[in-house]
Design an enzyme around this catalytic site. Sequence first.
Site, short mmCIF file in Angstrom:
data_model
loop_
_atom_site.label_atom_id
_atom_site.label_comp_id
_atom_site.label_asym_id
_atom_site.label_seq_id
_atom_site.Cartn_x
_atom_site.Cartn_y
_atom_site.Cartn_z
N TYR A 30 29.06 46.74 39.77
CA TYR A 30 30.11 46.55 40.77
C TYR A 30 30.53 47.83 41.48
O TYR A 30 31.33 47.79 42.41
CB TYR A 30 31.35 45.92 40.11
CG TYR A 30 31.10 44.57 39.50
CD1 TYR A 30 31.06 43.43 40.29
CD2 TYR A 30 30.89 44.43 38.13
CE1 TYR A 30 30.83 42.19 39.73
CE2 TYR A 30 30.65 43.19 37.55
CZ TYR A 30 30.63 42.07 38.36
OH TYR A 30 30.40 40.83 37.81
N HIS A 35 34.79 45.08 46.80
CA HIS A 35 35.94 44.75 45.96
C HIS A 35 36.42 45.95 45.15
O HIS A 35 37.52 45.93 44.58
CB HIS A 35 35.58 43.60 45.02
CG HIS A 35 36.62 42.52 44.92
ND1 HIS A 35 37.71 42.42 45.77
CD2 HIS A 35 36.74 41.48 44.05
CE1 HIS A 35 38.44 41.36 45.43
NE2 HIS A 35 37.88 40.79 44.39
N TYR A 81 38.46 43.27 34.56
CA TYR A 81 37.97 42.55 35.73
C TYR A 81 39.16 42.18 36.61
O TYR A 81 40.30 42.07 36.15
CB TYR A 81 37.10 41.34 35.38
CG TYR A 81 35.76 41.75 34.80
CD1 TYR A 81 34.69 42.07 35.64
CD2 TYR A 81 35.58 41.88 33.43
CE1 TYR A 81 33.48 42.49 35.12
CE2 TYR A 81 34.37 42.29 32.90
CZ TYR A 81 33.32 42.60 33.76
OH TYR A 81 32.12 43.03 33.25
N ASN A 83 40.52 39.68 38.16
CA ASN A 83 41.45 38.55 38.00
C ASN A 83 42.47 38.75 36.89
O ASN A 83 43.43 37.98 36.81
CB ASN A 83 40.67 37.26 37.74
CG ASN A 83 39.82 36.85 38.92
OD1 ASN A 83 39.79 37.54 39.95
ND2 ASN A 83 39.13 35.74 38.80
N ASN A 129 43.23 37.91 43.92
CA ASN A 129 43.53 37.57 42.53
C ASN A 129 44.06 38.74 41.71
O ASN A 129 44.83 38.55 40.77
CB ASN A 129 42.29 36.97 41.85
CG ASN A 129 41.98 35.58 42.36
OD1 ASN A 129 42.88 34.81 42.69
ND2 ASN A 129 40.70 35.25 42.46
#
Length: 207
Positions: A30, A35, A81, A83, A129
């Site tokens: 990632y 993001h 993560y 969320n 989120n």
Amino acid sequence: MHAQGFLCSKHAMSEPIRLIVGLGNPGPDYETTRHNAGFWLADRLADDLRATFALEKGFMGMVAKARFEGENVLLLKPITYMNRSGQAVGALARFYKLAPEQVLVLHDELDLLPGQVKMKQGGGHAGHNGLKDIQAALGTPNFWRLRLGIGHPRTLNLAQQVADFVLHPPRRDEQAEIDTVIDRCRAVVPALLRGDFAQATRQLHTA
């Protein structure tokens, strides 16, 4: 470093920022995705403050401890993560007895184009989120946010769905614009750490 070292005078005009949270997803898969723009800025700020991130499992994140003009400052990259970012933010804020107004969250923003940035306190989460979970953990939306524009697939004429878009790297021209915004944000953080939000806002939004 003692928790009480982060408390500010109740007579202060504005509570200075004492916890800077970069949002993103952990792991090499990632690292370069849109993001993770909040992580990118957090890394640069740690460099600016001569601080080093280290894993603190009790806080569910990578934490860097810095000093600025004699005051303690924390930087956090949750490893939960996106969320579940609120788990790390809430744990750290509670331990150091920080008010939500002393928390600055750095995050990617679909509603702003690459090269755009806005700062605000409070408001909704607009479906983000990470913000949603932080708001739930702190029990209020009244933390500060630096919204780093990454664009929206629709405005960038891309056929991707949003969930796919944010988990892909920016195109080269977009990355250059985001990098420019990151440098602009770095320039205003000293004012935020002094509690001078008016100066920071003027500097950021007139650049």
